[in-house]
Design an enzyme around this catalytic site. Sequence first.
Site: not given
Length: 375
Positions: A314, A271, A309, A311, A92, A340
Site C-alpha cells: 500500500c 489460522d 494501510c 504495508c 497441524d 497486504h
Amino acid sequence: MKFELEKSLAGCKARAGKITTGHGEIKTPIFMPVGTQGTVKAVNQKLLQDDVKAQIILGNTYHLYLRPGTDILEKAGGLHNFINWPRPILTDSGGYQVFSLSDLRKIRPDGVEFRSHLDGSKHFFTPEKVIGIERSIGSDIMMPLDECTPFGCTYEYAKKSKELTSKWAVQNKEAFINSKPLYGFEQSLFGIIQGSVYKELRESSAKDLIAMDFDGYSIGGLAVGEPTDVMYEMVDFTTDFIPENKPRYLMGVGRPENILEGIERGVDMFDCVMPTRNARNAYLFTWRGVLSMRNAKHKDDFSPVDETCSCYTCTNFSRAYLRHLFVAEEILALELASIHNLHFYLELVTKARETILDGSFIEWKKQIINHIVRN
RNA sequence: GCCGCUGUAGCUCAGCUGGUUAGAGCGCUAGAUUGUGGAUCUAGAGGUCAUUGGUUCGAGCCCAGUCAGCGGUA
C-alpha cells in the site's frame, strides 16, 4: 511453553495474553499465517517478519512428511533451520488432510491409511507416528492426530468420531511424554476438541481432553460448511469448558469478522488460508471492505489498495498496477497481494489486543465489523 | 489482368443433404474460496453470419454482383 493471561474483559469473554515458547513470545489474540510446506506462499521470511509482523506461522505434518520428508528435515536441523524462521512454528497434524483428501484415505481404529496426493503411494498415520514426525519437524506447538468431521454428519457418526479423537488423544499424549525434542528447545502439545455441531459431544470432547492436561486446546471441525451463527454458537459453548490459564485455538478460521467474533467468545489463536489463498486470487481485505483486484474499475485507479494501510504494497503501489499484474499473470501480484492481506490480518488482531487491554474492544469491534463487512 | 481459396463473438474456429431463440475453446465481465493446489468451480455479456441483390414456405449454408484478405499466374 508458558501461557500468561494478561487481561480478561468484563463484558465478554475476550482476553489478552502471552505465550512463551523456545522461539520467543506470541502476544494473543493472534493470527497465524499458514505455511503448509515450509513457506507462507508468495511471501519471503524477511517480509513476513518485518512487514507482516507474523509472530508465529504454521507448517503441516502431512505435507512436510511427504515432501521433503523427515530425513531431510532432521539433516537440516529441524524446520526452523531449514526455512530460516527464528520465530515460533505450529504444526497441524494432518487430521484436516484426512478430511479434505477423503477420497484418498481410510480411517481405522488405530490410525489413518491414505494415499499420497503427490504420487499415490500408500502411507499409514498413527498418533505415535505423527508425534514422531512433529519431533523431526521441531515445531514449537504440535497438534495431535484427530479426525475432522464433515458438516452434515449424523450425531452417531460425530459421536464415534469424537470417541476416536479422544482415544487417539491419549495415544498422542503418551507418545509426547515418551519422546524428546531433537533440537534442544521445548515443544508443546495441544488437544483438539471435536464433536461437530452437537453441544453434548463438544462438552464431552472438551472434558475428555481437559482431563489429559494438554498445553492448550484447539477447537476443530468448524468452518467446514455450517452456518456462521452455528459456528459462533459452538465456539461460545466450547470455550466455557477450557481452563482460563490455557490458550484456545480455533482451527482454520476465518474471515476477519469471524476472527473478531471468535475473540469475543474467548479464543486466543487463529489460522486460515483465506488471506493468502484469496490474495492469490486477487481478493483483498481492507478497512473499508473487500476488493477484487481483477475488477475493471481499478484499471486507472492510481490510489493504494487501502489509504490507511502501512504495508509495503500500500505504501508503494497503486490499485491500477496491482490489477495490471493480476491480469498479466505476473508473480509479483501474488506477493504484493499476500503481503497486504497478511498485514491486514495481523493488524486486525493487534488492534483487537490493544482494545482488549484498554477496555474498548466491544465498541471497536462493532465499528470495525460495520466497515469491513460492507462490500 | 486472370485463376483459385477464405470472410460466422475480441481471438482461433465448429455449424450435418437449406428447417425453432447460431455454438465451442480462449479472452472479457462478475461471484465463490475458512487446520493451502498459483488450482478449481459458478454465472453473465458479447454476433445485421463481409456486403448488395436473387432463388425458396424458409438461407450462415444455394446463385450472381461488389468489397476485403491470402495464394498462384502473365
